[in-house]
Design an enzyme around this catalytic site. Structure first.
Site, PDB file in Angstrom:
ATOM      1  N   LYS A   1       0.841  -1.139  -0.124  1.00  0.00           N
ATOM      2  CA  LYS A   1      -0.028   0.008  -0.045  1.00  0.00           C
ATOM      3  C   LYS A   1       0.920   1.209  -0.063  1.00  0.00           C
ATOM      4  CE  LYS A   1      -4.068   2.029   2.352  1.00  0.00           C
ATOM      5  NZ  LYS A   1      -4.803   1.746   3.532  1.00  0.00           N
TER       6      LYS A   1
ATOM      7  N   SER B   1      -9.718   2.270   2.848  1.00  0.00           N
ATOM      8  CA  SER B   1      -8.896   2.888   1.710  1.00  0.00           C
ATOM      9  C   SER B   1      -7.843   2.075   0.954  1.00  0.00           C
ATOM     10  CB  SER B   1      -8.066   3.916   2.512  1.00  0.00           C
ATOM     11  OG  SER B   1      -7.055   3.273   3.480  1.00  0.00           O
TER      12      SER B   1
ATOM     13  N   SER C   1     -10.166  -0.266   6.858  1.00  0.00           N
ATOM     14  CA  SER C   1      -9.334  -0.138   5.686  1.00  0.00           C
ATOM     15  C   SER C   1      -8.573  -1.270   5.077  1.00  0.00           C
ATOM     16  CB  SER C   1      -8.231   1.142   5.545  1.00  0.00           C
ATOM     17  OG  SER C   1      -8.945   2.265   5.669  1.00  0.00           O
TER      18      SER C   1
END
Ligand SMILES: [Zn+2]
Lengths: 503, 500
Positions: A81, A156, A180
């Site tokens: 990420k 997210s 997330s």
């Protein structure tokens, strides 16, 4: 699509170690897959072909020389990420304000992955600064859900989960502040784990909300998640909030769960997480999953956690408050975007213009919320009250875990919604994290494991465990996963539609 | 500025009571910074002692320096404070280019030390007890250098340079409670407080306490209330006070400025002012349109600090003899009168004398050297006594040479001059300058004979028994030996030669 991209991480590592396939071949297969499908999915913001292949080559050299594997995941590709720093690659956090920023240091998670021989393919898309539940808030465009390209992959960490569902990577790293990792896992039919707060170092994780942020593993199977969990977890003196305790034995727990026996395990069903707002298909899949746990021998108990209803409002005071302070450093003075520096403006004006241009609407909304909540005269009513709610939620968890070993709920009330559907309604967007937020506020462990489809879209089962008892959730998830696949005729993820491939 | 801007000081103190509050920032001399492993060395090339944490780079995290906590507790104990059983850091949020994170990690409502006091002795021996509100830990900011523009301030500058070497340097902020009832002596109390605090911190060996380098900085809060009034007036906070003398001048100036305004029916603006060293005045800082709201909240990246009582007691055991106690002991040991002690203190000589005595010199001799000859030299050079280029050990050596008869007092002063001039150790100076007492009688007889031959009439008088006439010959011999002879011995030799 080659078979190599369909393999689990555990299988890839075994085959590489056995010289059945080289890490370079595996890596190349995934790079090819990214080249073929990411135009449609947009899971990646940055792919580093050369470095990935070099890392794979190093693993192959170890194997050829007969050196012991650096870890049980040596040679396995991974998608990172874009909120974790890695030297030599940009870290943007999905924001224009950090476009092209090259961090001069590795996050502890990154360092552990590299030392474990994990092959980092690149950085994945995310809601700007991890603020969102759909990845639509990325400044670099949304990521699409491989199950239905018109739908969101969650957020997210939509990029990380979509990369798994699109077979662009067998492993990914996410970060979970309010859900997330778990909510994207649920809506993409993948596994997502939020470890106990303090068990995975936050050093090098660009902070959204420091007291809630936690990095964790994303994978297509529970075992793969556990293997990755053990690579990234562990005490880090560079993170003061890191817990100096042994890593919970999550891989062993998966192996125990894989015996298919949950006798003596008490599973609590959170009664607050049902009813209005929960899609019928989600509720049905969840109920079926609970039945399956009962069949595996678990004792099912209904548990009420009344304070959980207050979790969402408390979260939207605490997280924005911390964010308003954490994001203050993006001021154009030392790195990142700089707007309006034409020699006539003051530093303050340049800061202001840069922040106006560099942050997206949702980030600004939360900075304003947080700034307000911390203001003199409002602090006690907002931030102070939210902290009290946090204590109440911890007490609810304590009371619940006195009666049961794990708690379960749907991971998110709905399946993946359409891109654009909730962008004009922040409250609707925020409700996606209704069930996941309590574990962030309490700092305990929680994961999401796929539990069926509703109208062809994945549904997630959330399993919550007490702090440092992460292995309990893994055991239940592993047992459930096996039973689910047996009942449904193979892994759920195999039912993801074929993506259009460009050559 | 109009002429009525300042009120005569004598009038100020008849009409108003000053109220002080002093905030002292001390940079700790730890090896590393407050929250990272960077060197805490003053004066490095700009931006060389930096890392992701003290530059506030995205993703970086702080880790508390344990030595800084230890120093904070020791300072708290030395200031007779209570030490918190549990306390936290907080974030003080505001935007400023020299602050990498745009928040300062500081302590807010949970300081590590609180409720203490420090006794301060004024020049005339009066003791004033200053109550300490708190001592808390925080990190320093970087430094801005504003280039271009007339003032060197950010306003009007062409561009600014930032040096983050100082960012993250550990600071202790020591805040007094309001100091009331000091009347006309308020400026003196302010100076004496900072001076006493400086001595104490020096004794604790926790900081360089160099006001000129900024490792000890004082902000002076001053307000006035009409005599007999019960409510405090509005205060101003004066910054940039960089020497002990400036502390006194700044407080005095603010008193006269505020008094003039109040007497004129005006009101005092609560503001930050800057002391101007050259003019001895204060000027208003840039006015802010809104009052700053720092939005403090507990620092989530750090865990609470809970010093065990055992550790606190262990640290109490490491406290050195405090300067005030030490002075009392020294006064008794050296049998000094109060006046003598005060002279010693006011000359800034007490530590130097003690160190000289520790190096083996009789305290009286040591005192005499530092208070008279060396004080004169410091005065001539325009430096503090302690800044002279001579060590207590060197002074002790000179005193020993005199006691041995190897040097006369005059020669000893020459040796000291040599040391001060950088010519080396006292023995080296004796050697190279050839300053040894001429104690060889045969060498002296030659000089005596020469002098007698040169002044036959005087020689005749001596031979006639007029011993007083010998003085002229002594003078001639001393001149010939460049003062290196012992005059008493020369006289004996003259009388012997003349058979008197
Ligand atoms: Zn540093």
């Amino acid at each position: 699509m080659t078979e190599l991209t369909r393999l689990t991480a555990a299988d890839i590592a075994a085959k590489v170690a056995a010289k059945e396939v080289s890490a370079v071949e595996v890596t190349q297969a995934h790079l090819d897959r990214i080249a073929a499908v990411d135009h449609a999915v947009h899971a990646f913001l940055h792919v580093d072909t050369e470095r990935a292949l070099a890392a794979a080559k190093a693993v192959d050299d170890d194997v050829a020389a007969g050196r012991p594997a650096a870890s049980p995941l040596a040679g396995v590709p991974l998608a990172l990420k874009d909120v974790l720093t890695m030297q030599g690659a940009p870290t943007t956090c999905g924001s224009k304000i950090l476009e092209n920023w090259q961090p001069p240091y590795d996050a502890t998670v990154t360092r552990r992955l590299l030392e474990a021989g994990v092959v980092i393919l690149g950085k994945t898309n995310m809601d700007e600064f991890a603020m969102g539940s759909s990845t639509e808030n990325s400044a670099y465009g949304p990521t699409r859900n491989p199950w239905d390209l018109d739908r969101i992959p969650g957020g997210s960490g939509g990029g990380s989960s979509a990369a798994l569902a699109a077979f662009e990577a067998p492993l990914a790293i996410g970060t979970d502040t309010g859900g997330s990792i778990r909510q994207p896992g649920a809506v993409t039919g993948t596994v997502g784990v939020k470890p106990t707060y303090g068990t995975v170092s936050r050093f090098g994780l660009v902070a959204f909300s420091s007291s809630l942020d936690q990095a964790g593993p994303c994978a297509r199977t529970v075992l793969d998640a556990a293997l990755l969990h053990e690579v990234i977890a562990g005490h880090d003196p560079l993170d003061s909030t890191s817990i100096d305790a042994p890593v919970p034995p999550v891989v062993a727990a998966v192996r125990e769960g894989a015996t298919g026996d949950l006798k003596g395990v008490r599973v609590g069903v959170v009664t607050e997480f049902a009813g209005d707002g929960y899609e019928t298909g989600v509720a049905a899949a969840f109920t079926a999953a609970v039945e399956q746990l009962r069949e595996l021998g678990a004792e099912i108990i209904e548990v009420s956690c009344p304070s959980f209803d207050l979790a969402l409002p408390a979260y939207y005071l605490i997280a924005p408050s911390e964010a308003s302070s954490n994001l203050a450093r993006f001021d154009a003075m030392r790195y990142g975007l700089r707007v309006g520096d034409d020699g006539t403006r003051s530093a303050e004006e340049v800061m202001s213009l840069t922040r106006a241009a560099g942050f997206g609407a949702e980030v600004k909304r939360r900075i304003m919320l947080g700034t307000y909540a911390l203001s003199a005269g409002y602090y006690d009513a907002y931030y102070g009250s939210a902290q009290k709610v946090r204590t109440l939620i911890m007490r609810d968890f304590d009371a619940a875990f006195a009666k049961v070993d794990v708690l379960v709920s749907p991971t998110t009330p709905t399946t993946a919604f359409k891109i654009g559907e909730r962008t004009a309604d922040p409250m609707a967007m925020y409700r996606a994290d209704l069930c996941t937020i309590p574990s962030n506020l309490a700092g305990n462990a929680a994961l999401s494991v796929p539990c069926g489809l509703s109208d062809g879209l994945p549904v997630g089962l959330q399993i919550m465990s007490p702090a440092l008892q992460d292995h309990r959730g893994y055991r239940v998830a592993a047992a459930y996963e096996l039973a689910r696949d047996a009942a449904q005729g193979g892994p759920l993820i195999n039912r993801v539609p074929e993506l259009e491939v460009v050559h | 500025m109009t002429t009525a801007e300042l009120m005569d000081y004598a009038e100020v103190v008849t009409r108003f009571d000053p109220v002080l509050g002093l905030e002292v920032h001390v940079e700790l001399s730890t090896a590393t910074k407050m929250f990272c492993g960077c060197s805490n060395q003053f004066g490095g090339e700009p931006n060389t002692n930096v890392c992701p944490t003290c530059l506030g780079l995205p993703g970086s995290l702080p880790v508390v320096n344990a030595v800084a906590i230890e120093s904070a507790i020791r300072i708290g104990l030395a200031l007779n404070c209570e030490i918190a059983e549990w306390c936290r850091f907080a974030r003080k949020n505001y935007f400023y280019p020299d602050m990498p994170k745009n928040f300062q990690t500081s302590q807010y409502d949970e300081p590590i030390a609180f409720n203490g006091w420090l006794d301060v002795t004024l020049d005339d021996g009066t003791v004033v007890r200053v109550e300490i509100e708190r001592a808390h830990m925080e990190e320093d900011t970087g430094k801005s250098l504003h280039v271009g523009g007339a003032t060197g301030r950010i306003h009007g500058a062409e561009h600014s340079l930032l040096d983050y070497n100082r960012a993250g340097v550990p600071l202790i902020e020591i805040v007094t409670k309001t100091i009331e009832g000091t009347g006309e002596r308020a400026p003196e109390v302010a100076r004496a407080y900072v001076s006493t605090l400086r001595d104490l911190l020096k004794a604790l060996d926790v900081s360089d306490v160099r006001m000129d380098q900024g490792s000890l900085r004082c902000d002076a809060n001053v307000s006035l209330m009409e005599r007999g009034a019960t409510e405090f007036g509005t205060r101003t906070e004066t910054k940039n006070v960089n020497s002990l003398r400036s502390v006194e001048r700044a407080v005095r100036y603010e008193m006269t400025r505020q008094a003039a305004l109040l007497a004129d029916g005006g009101s005092i603006l609560q503001e930050t002012r800057h002391f101007e060293e050259a003019s001895g005045t204060t000027r208003a800082g840039r006015r802010k349109e809104t009052s700053e709201d720092y939005r403090y909240f507990p620092e989530p990246d750090l865990v609470p600090i809970a010093p065990s009582r055992e550790w606190v007691e262990q640290l109490r055991g490491t406290l050195p003899e405090m300067p005030a106690e030490r002075r009392k002991r020294i006064q008794a040991e050296w049998a000094l009168t109060d006046l003598e002690l005060r002279d010693l203190i006011n000359a800034g000589a007490i530590d130097l004398v003690a160190a000289t005595a520790d190096a083996g010199a009789p305290p009286a001799e040591a005192r005499s050297w530092w208070v008279s000859y060396l004080s004169q030299q410091a005065n001539n050079q325009g430096v503090e006594l302690g800044e002279l280029a001579i060590t207590p050990a060197q002074v002790a050596r000179v005193i020993a040479l005199v006691a041995d008869g190897a040097l006369t007092n005059k020669l000893a002063r020459d040796v000291v001059d040599g040391v001060l001039a950088g010519e080396g150790e006292p023995d080296t100076v004796v050697e190279t300058r050839g300053l040894k007492v001429v104690s060889d009688d045969s060498a002296l007889f030659a000089a005596v004979d020469e002098a007698l031959a040169a002044q036959p009439d005087v020689a005749g008088k001596i031979r006639e028994g007029k011993h007083a006439a010998a003085g002229a010959i002594v003078g001639a011999v001393m001149k010939a030996t460049k003062g290196q002879a012992d005059a008493k011995r020369v006289r004996e030799l003259i009388l012997q030669r003349c058979g008197a």
